[in-house]
Design an enzyme around this catalytic site. Structure first.
Site, PDB file in Angstrom:
ATOM      1  NE  ARG A  10      -0.563   0.163   4.985  1.00  0.00           N
ATOM      2  CZ  ARG A  10      -0.959   0.794   6.079  1.00  0.00           C
ATOM      3  NH1 ARG A  10      -1.995   1.616   6.046  1.00  0.00           N
ATOM      4  NH2 ARG A  10      -0.326   0.624   7.215  1.00  0.00           N
ATOM      5  CD  GLU A  58     -16.348   2.663   1.064  1.00  0.00           C
ATOM      6  OE1 GLU A  58     -15.471   2.768   1.931  1.00  0.00           O
ATOM      7  OE2 GLU A  58     -17.569   2.774   1.314  1.00  0.00           O
TER       8      GLU A  58
END
Length: 313
Positions: A10, A58
């Site tokens: 990440r 989202e």
């Protein structure tokens, strides 16, 4: 694991986005109120006008990204894998996949190595969900070097891409001059004749360590890094399977619908070899450190060694 330099994929994702932003002003980054965790905050700091915080929404984020892509922009949507693929599945399928739009989805904190966050956040189904969407490319990089290369390649590719990233730092082992990343092409990291070990993500490094232990026991394992689960490198897997006759898949994901299932499809269609899947065995995860959980679910070098040994002997 060894004392190699470590980086979470990440972290590499965030850095690669900044790198992209500097060379391509069409790159936009969308986040769902998680820029600090997904590491897209570094892009926001560098390019505030090209970063959109969509809030804890989202599904709406995917719709916004779909719209942006129709104007010629290249949006990267970022959230935890659980939310990017689970909560927003319908929007990813119908608003991005169905019209085959040029949207990239970065799912961070995937798999059990989310650790202490527990089963609710340990997404072991994301590859299966994204793999089932027609035309969706699915990539799971094995370290920070590969994560960077995957992000750059995804930006060049025209069409929807799902990129899977982890939370925990893992060894950088692809840091070499001859490293080459190509969507849809696996990499043979070690040649062998007794068994083929096909791994993805965090499990690739562990598989290499397992191969060293197996060699001490007289088992010559071939290790293949499959960073692109869809499209799968069928030719490479078939060639190796025909050579060894035995294939073991290793993934930090459910054994249902992920890498193991993709490889099983190929072997079943061709009869090239027999298969054993090492992964999450149709159970939810639990709280614990990343290393504890990799060990419990037999996804560390020790567990992979044991699984391959039992399969071969």
């Amino acid at each position: 694991m060894s004392d190699a330099v470590r980086m979470a994929t990440r972290d590499s994702y965030g850095k690669a986005l900044v790198e992209l932003g500097k060379i391509n002003d069409k790159v936009y980054v969308l986040d769902a109120d998680l820029a600090g965790a997904t590491k897209t905050g570094v892009f926001k700091k560098e390019f505030p006008d090209r970063h959109i915080d969509c809030g804890i929404a989202e599904a709406n984020m995917m719709g916004i990204a779909a719209g942006l892509s129709t104007t010629g922009l290249i949006p990267f949507c970022s959230s935890f894998a659980m939310f990017a693929t689970g909560r927003a599945y319908e929007q990813v399928r119908n608003s991005i996949g169905y019209p085959h739009l040029n949207v990239k989805i970065g799912g961070t904190h995937a798999g059990i190595t989310v650790g202490e966050d527990g089963a609710s956040h340990q997404c072991n189904e994301d590859i299966a969900l994204m793999r089932g969407i027609p035309g969706m490319v699915v990539i799971c990089p094995s370290d920070g070097v590969e994560a960077r290369a995957a992000v750059l390649a995804a930006a060049e590719y025209v069409g929807p891409v799902y990129l899977r990233f982890g939370r925990s730092p893992i060894p950088l082992f692809n840091e070499r001059p001859d490293y080459k990343f190509e969507i849809g092409k696996g990499i043979v990291l070690k040649e062998g004749k007794d068994v083929t070990v096909v791994a993805t993500g965090v499990c690739v490094y562990e598989a290499l360590q397992a191969a060293e232990e197996l060699a001490k026991e007289g088992i010559d394992a071939e290790v293949i890094n499959i960073h692109t689960i869809k499209p799968l490198d069928r030719d490479l897997i078939l060639a190796s399977a025909k050579k060894t006759g035995k294939v073991v898949t290793v993934e930090e994901h459910s054994v249902i619908g992920g890498l193991g299932s993709a490889v099983a499809d190929v072997l079943a269609e061709t009869g090239a070899g027999i298969l054993k899947k090492i992964g999450i065995q149709d159970v939810f995860g639990e709280s614990g450190t990343a290393l504890q959980l990799l060990h419990k679910y037999k996804l560390d070098a020790e567990g992979i060694t044991e699984g391959v040994r039992d399969f071969v002997k």
